[in-house]
Design a protein around this motif. Sequence first.
Motif, PDB file in Angstrom:
ATOM      1  N   ARG A   1       0.812  -1.229   0.000  1.00  0.00           N
ATOM      2  CA  ARG A   1       0.000   0.000   0.000  1.00  0.00           C
ATOM      3  C   ARG A   1       0.837   1.267   0.000  1.00  0.00           C
ATOM      4  NH1 ARG A   1      -4.999  -1.190   4.247  1.00  0.00           N
ATOM      5  NH2 ARG A   1      -5.912  -2.956   3.107  1.00  0.00           N
ATOM      6  N   GLU A   2       2.057   1.200   0.539  1.00  0.00           N
ATOM      7  CA  GLU A   2       2.891   2.393   0.678  1.00  0.00           C
ATOM      8  C   GLU A   2       4.161   2.260  -0.144  1.00  0.00           C
ATOM      9  OE1 GLU A   2       2.098   5.119   2.284  1.00  0.00           O
ATOM     10  OE2 GLU A   2       0.230   4.365   3.180  1.00  0.00           O
ATOM     11  N   GLN A   3       4.606   3.370  -0.708  1.00  0.00           N
ATOM     12  CA  GLN A   3       5.883   3.406  -1.410  1.00  0.00           C
ATOM     13  C   GLN A   3       7.031   3.321  -0.406  1.00  0.00           C
ATOM     14  OE1 GLN A   3       4.885   7.314  -3.119  1.00  0.00           O
ATOM     15  NE2 GLN A   3       5.351   6.461  -5.133  1.00  0.00           N
ATOM     16  N   ILE A   4       8.141   2.745  -0.827  1.00  0.00           N
ATOM     17  CA  ILE A   4       9.351   2.772  -0.006  1.00  0.00           C
ATOM     18  C   ILE A   4       9.986   4.157  -0.115  1.00  0.00           C
ATOM     19  CG2 ILE A   4      11.665   1.805   0.312  1.00  0.00           C
ATOM     20  CD1 ILE A   4      10.505  -0.839  -0.809  1.00  0.00           C
ATOM     21  N   MET A   5      10.154   4.640  -1.345  1.00  0.00           N
ATOM     22  CA  MET A   5      10.528   6.038  -1.569  1.00  0.00           C
ATOM     23  C   MET A   5       9.258   6.771  -1.986  1.00  0.00           C
ATOM     24  SD  MET A   5      12.983   7.880  -4.402  1.00  0.00           S
ATOM     25  CE  MET A   5      14.540   7.190  -3.860  1.00  0.00           C
ATOM     26  N   ARG A   6       8.809   7.682  -1.161  1.00  0.00           N
ATOM     27  CA  ARG A   6       7.535   8.354  -1.419  1.00  0.00           C
ATOM     28  C   ARG A   6       7.730   9.512  -2.403  1.00  0.00           C
ATOM     29  NH1 ARG A   6       4.465   8.316   4.480  1.00  0.00           N
ATOM     30  NH2 ARG A   6       5.034   6.161   5.004  1.00  0.00           N
ATOM     31  N   THR A   7       6.817   9.617  -3.361  1.00  0.00           N
ATOM     32  CA  THR A   7       6.977  10.602  -4.429  1.00  0.00           C
ATOM     33  C   THR A   7       5.704  11.435  -4.639  1.00  0.00           C
ATOM     34  OG1 THR A   7       6.314   8.964  -6.088  1.00  0.00           O
ATOM     35  CG2 THR A   7       8.677   9.198  -5.653  1.00  0.00           C
ATOM     36  N   PRO A   8       5.201  12.093  -3.607  1.00  0.00           N
ATOM     37  CA  PRO A   8       4.023  12.939  -3.798  1.00  0.00           C
ATOM     38  C   PRO A   8       4.390  14.201  -4.577  1.00  0.00           C
ATOM     39  CG  PRO A   8       4.883  13.280  -1.615  1.00  0.00           C
ATOM     40  CD  PRO A   8       5.707  12.167  -2.218  1.00  0.00           C
ATOM     41  N   GLU A   9       3.384  14.991  -4.930  1.00  0.00           N
ATOM     42  CA  GLU A   9       3.642  16.273  -5.587  1.00  0.00           C
ATOM     43  C   GLU A   9       4.159  17.291  -4.566  1.00  0.00           C
ATOM     44  OE1 GLU A   9       3.418  16.837  -8.877  1.00  0.00           O
ATOM     45  OE2 GLU A   9       2.938  14.708  -9.095  1.00  0.00           O
ATOM     46  N   SER A  10       3.709  17.170  -3.324  1.00  0.00           N
ATOM     47  CA  SER A  10       4.176  18.088  -2.292  1.00  0.00           C
ATOM     48  C   SER A  10       4.091  17.420  -0.927  1.00  0.00           C
ATOM     49  CB  SER A  10       3.365  19.392  -2.305  1.00  0.00           C
ATOM     50  OG  SER A  10       2.026  19.152  -1.928  1.00  0.00           O
ATOM     51  N   LEU A  11       4.795  17.993   0.014  1.00  0.00           N
ATOM     52  CA  LEU A  11       4.897  17.462   1.371  1.00  0.00           C
ATOM     53  C   LEU A  11       4.753  18.626   2.337  1.00  0.00           C
ATOM     54  CD1 LEU A  11       5.879  15.339   3.528  1.00  0.00           C
ATOM     55  CD2 LEU A  11       8.207  15.944   2.844  1.00  0.00           C
ATOM     56  N   ARG A  12       3.979  18.427   3.399  1.00  0.00           N
ATOM     57  CA  ARG A  12       3.800  19.475   4.408  1.00  0.00           C
ATOM     58  C   ARG A  12       4.494  19.079   5.699  1.00  0.00           C
ATOM     59  NH1 ARG A  12      -1.892  22.488   6.154  1.00  0.00           N
ATOM     60  NH2 ARG A  12      -0.970  23.903   7.709  1.00  0.00           N
ATOM     61  N   VAL A  13       5.372  19.954   6.174  1.00  0.00           N
ATOM     62  CA  VAL A  13       6.039  19.767   7.462  1.00  0.00           C
ATOM     63  C   VAL A  13       5.742  21.006   8.289  1.00  0.00           C
ATOM     64  CG1 VAL A  13       8.221  19.408   8.651  1.00  0.00           C
ATOM     65  CG2 VAL A  13       7.860  18.391   6.394  1.00  0.00           C
ATOM     66  N   GLY A  14       4.825  20.896   9.233  1.00  0.00           N
ATOM     67  CA  GLY A  14       4.343  22.081   9.930  1.00  0.00           C
ATOM     68  C   GLY A  14       3.654  22.979   8.917  1.00  0.00           C
ATOM     69  N   ASN A  15       4.098  24.216   8.843  1.00  0.00           N
ATOM     70  CA  ASN A  15       3.585  25.131   7.827  1.00  0.00           C
ATOM     71  C   ASN A  15       4.631  25.410   6.746  1.00  0.00           C
ATOM     72  OD1 ASN A  15       0.882  25.590   8.716  1.00  0.00           O
ATOM     73  ND2 ASN A  15       1.696  26.846  10.390  1.00  0.00           N
ATOM     74  N   VAL A  16       5.537  24.448   6.567  1.00  0.00           N
ATOM     75  CA  VAL A  16       6.522  24.517   5.496  1.00  0.00           C
ATOM     76  C   VAL A  16       6.091  23.567   4.374  1.00  0.00           C
ATOM     77  CG1 VAL A  16       8.915  24.041   4.841  1.00  0.00           C
ATOM     78  CG2 VAL A  16       8.407  25.175   7.020  1.00  0.00           C
ATOM     79  N   GLN A  17       6.022  24.085   3.169  1.00  0.00           N
ATOM     80  CA  GLN A  17       5.645  23.295   2.003  1.00  0.00           C
ATOM     81  C   GLN A  17       6.898  22.883   1.246  1.00  0.00           C
ATOM     82  OE1 GLN A  17       3.072  25.357  -0.764  1.00  0.00           O
ATOM     83  NE2 GLN A  17       3.489  23.933  -2.432  1.00  0.00           N
ATOM     84  N   ILE A  18       6.980  21.590   0.906  1.00  0.00           N
ATOM     85  CA  ILE A  18       8.070  21.086   0.063  1.00  0.00           C
ATOM     86  C   ILE A  18       7.446  20.544  -1.211  1.00  0.00           C
ATOM     87  CG2 ILE A  18      10.017  19.501  -0.118  1.00  0.00           C
ATOM     88  CD1 ILE A  18      10.149  19.453   2.925  1.00  0.00           C
ATOM     89  N   SER A  19       7.675  21.206  -2.324  1.00  0.00           N
ATOM     90  CA  SER A  19       7.152  20.774  -3.623  1.00  0.00           C
ATOM     91  C   SER A  19       8.188  19.907  -4.318  1.00  0.00           C
ATOM     92  CB  SER A  19       6.813  21.987  -4.500  1.00  0.00           C
ATOM     93  OG  SER A  19       5.774  22.750  -3.938  1.00  0.00           O
ATOM     94  N   LEU A  20       7.774  18.701  -4.722  1.00  0.00           N
ATOM     95  CA  LEU A  20       8.658  17.793  -5.443  1.00  0.00           C
ATOM     96  C   LEU A  20       8.360  17.929  -6.935  1.00  0.00           C
ATOM     97  CD1 LEU A  20       8.490  14.641  -3.122  1.00  0.00           C
ATOM     98  CD2 LEU A  20      10.049  16.598  -3.017  1.00  0.00           C
ATOM     99  N   MET A  21       9.227  18.626  -7.641  1.00  0.00           N
ATOM    100  CA  MET A  21       9.015  18.922  -9.050  1.00  0.00           C
ATOM    101  C   MET A  21       9.675  17.830  -9.904  1.00  0.00           C
ATOM    102  SD  MET A  21       7.295  21.574  -8.453  1.00  0.00           S
ATOM    103  CE  MET A  21       6.985  22.105 -10.134  1.00  0.00           C
ATOM    104  N   HIS A  22       8.938  16.742 -10.117  1.00  0.00           N
ATOM    105  CA  HIS A  22       9.475  15.581 -10.814  1.00  0.00           C
ATOM    106  C   HIS A  22       9.851  15.921 -12.258  1.00  0.00           C
ATOM    107  CE1 HIS A  22       8.162  13.351  -7.349  1.00  0.00           C
ATOM    108  NE2 HIS A  22       6.921  13.753  -7.522  1.00  0.00           N
ATOM    109  N   TYR A  23      10.894  15.254 -12.729  1.00  0.00           N
ATOM    110  CA  TYR A  23      11.390  15.488 -14.091  1.00  0.00           C
ATOM    111  C   TYR A  23      10.309  15.205 -15.135  1.00  0.00           C
ATOM    112  CZ  TYR A  23      13.926  14.575 -18.452  1.00  0.00           C
ATOM    113  OH  TYR A  23      14.346  14.573 -19.757  1.00  0.00           O
ATOM    114  N   LYS A  24      10.237  16.064 -16.132  1.00  0.00           N
ATOM    115  CA  LYS A  24       9.285  15.907 -17.234  1.00  0.00           C
ATOM    116  C   LYS A  24      10.045  15.629 -18.521  1.00  0.00           C
ATOM    117  CE  LYS A  24       5.868  18.980 -15.116  1.00  0.00           C
ATOM    118  NZ  LYS A  24       5.039  20.200 -15.278  1.00  0.00           N
TER     119      LYS A  24
END
Length: 358
Positions: free
Chosen positions: A120-143
């Motif tokens: 059900r879960e990825q070993i390496m997680r690849t969402p579009e973004s991640l929230r840590v507190g009120n800090v946003q981390i956007s994962l801009m995957h290669y196109k």
Amino acid sequence: MSDIKILFGGDLHKRSKDITTIEGYVQCNIAVQTDLINVIRNHNIDYFVSLGDWYDRGYNSDVSAALADNALDLEMCNVLRGNFYGVIGNHIRLNMDSNPELHLIQPHPVFKSRRPVYRREQIMRTPESLRVGNVQISLMHYKISEEGALDYKSKREPWAKFHIAVYHSEKIVPSAQLINTNYGYMASSNKDIAAALEGVDLAIVGHIHNPIGKFTIGLPNGMVTMIIPGSLTNVDAGENSRHSSIMMPLITVQDNDAVKMEFIPFDLKTNMVTFSKKNKEELQKKLKSLRGKGIESLHETVPTVTYEHYEDVLLSLNAFMNVKGYTSKDKALVRSILSNPESLEELFKIYVDGGMIS
């Protein structure tokens, strides 16, 4: 919320065999990841974010090497208590079905393995973004169809007090910073880069192996900090791209949502490898032997080409088409032939009205 530590590093380029010009590559690579896991333990790192190309390519039939390297990734994931994240880079497409990175990110909505993975879960997680507190981390995957910086425009969420964007492309980097790399001639315009970075406070870029470090970029409404830490390993024996250490970005999100930036020095253990020069005659002979063969007979599952004018730099097909000045219609025709060669109707549609393939 107590302080949360986020470590960034990428381009580990794990392989099943040594690179022909770098003897000891595999054992050095294993030692680097083992040391990285120790850094995560010793510094009490909560999250690790890969900057892309965790693996170099598929392992073909070397099941033993794939399982051993996968086990090391599982160990790292366990140390991070599941907080192992990553940007998807361009190398995932090389021998894709046997590329262990493809299996690390299953289940995935786009990059699917030939045989379904039922966890059900990825070993390496690849969402579009991640929230840590009120800090946003956007994962801009290669196109693969990237044209320029605007392909990597991110969206800042209303709740974000600080926005970190992570990239795996040279397109987001100003040409002035790429001048001593192999990517200077493929840079985007400063205007497009500024537009793409709007709403970003900190940009961290993988894909570029040279450790360029930290610098600032002026925007119409302020400044953005960019970090190019360099690769965790050397995949090129050339002296211009060779490096023995990097400074890994460490971001601490404090309980008041303040963000602290530090760097952890990291040794790439180049004492474990022996570099040798490429035999250009053999390389050119190998390239000639690939001419005229169908895409399914090539080792890589994404087409590549060498453009000798740029010192035998291996380029993606899209980069080559950009260098040669192909129009959008030209590119759509080429991609249609590669992905769906029997569909004359699709080719006709593209030729007549410029319709793009999905």
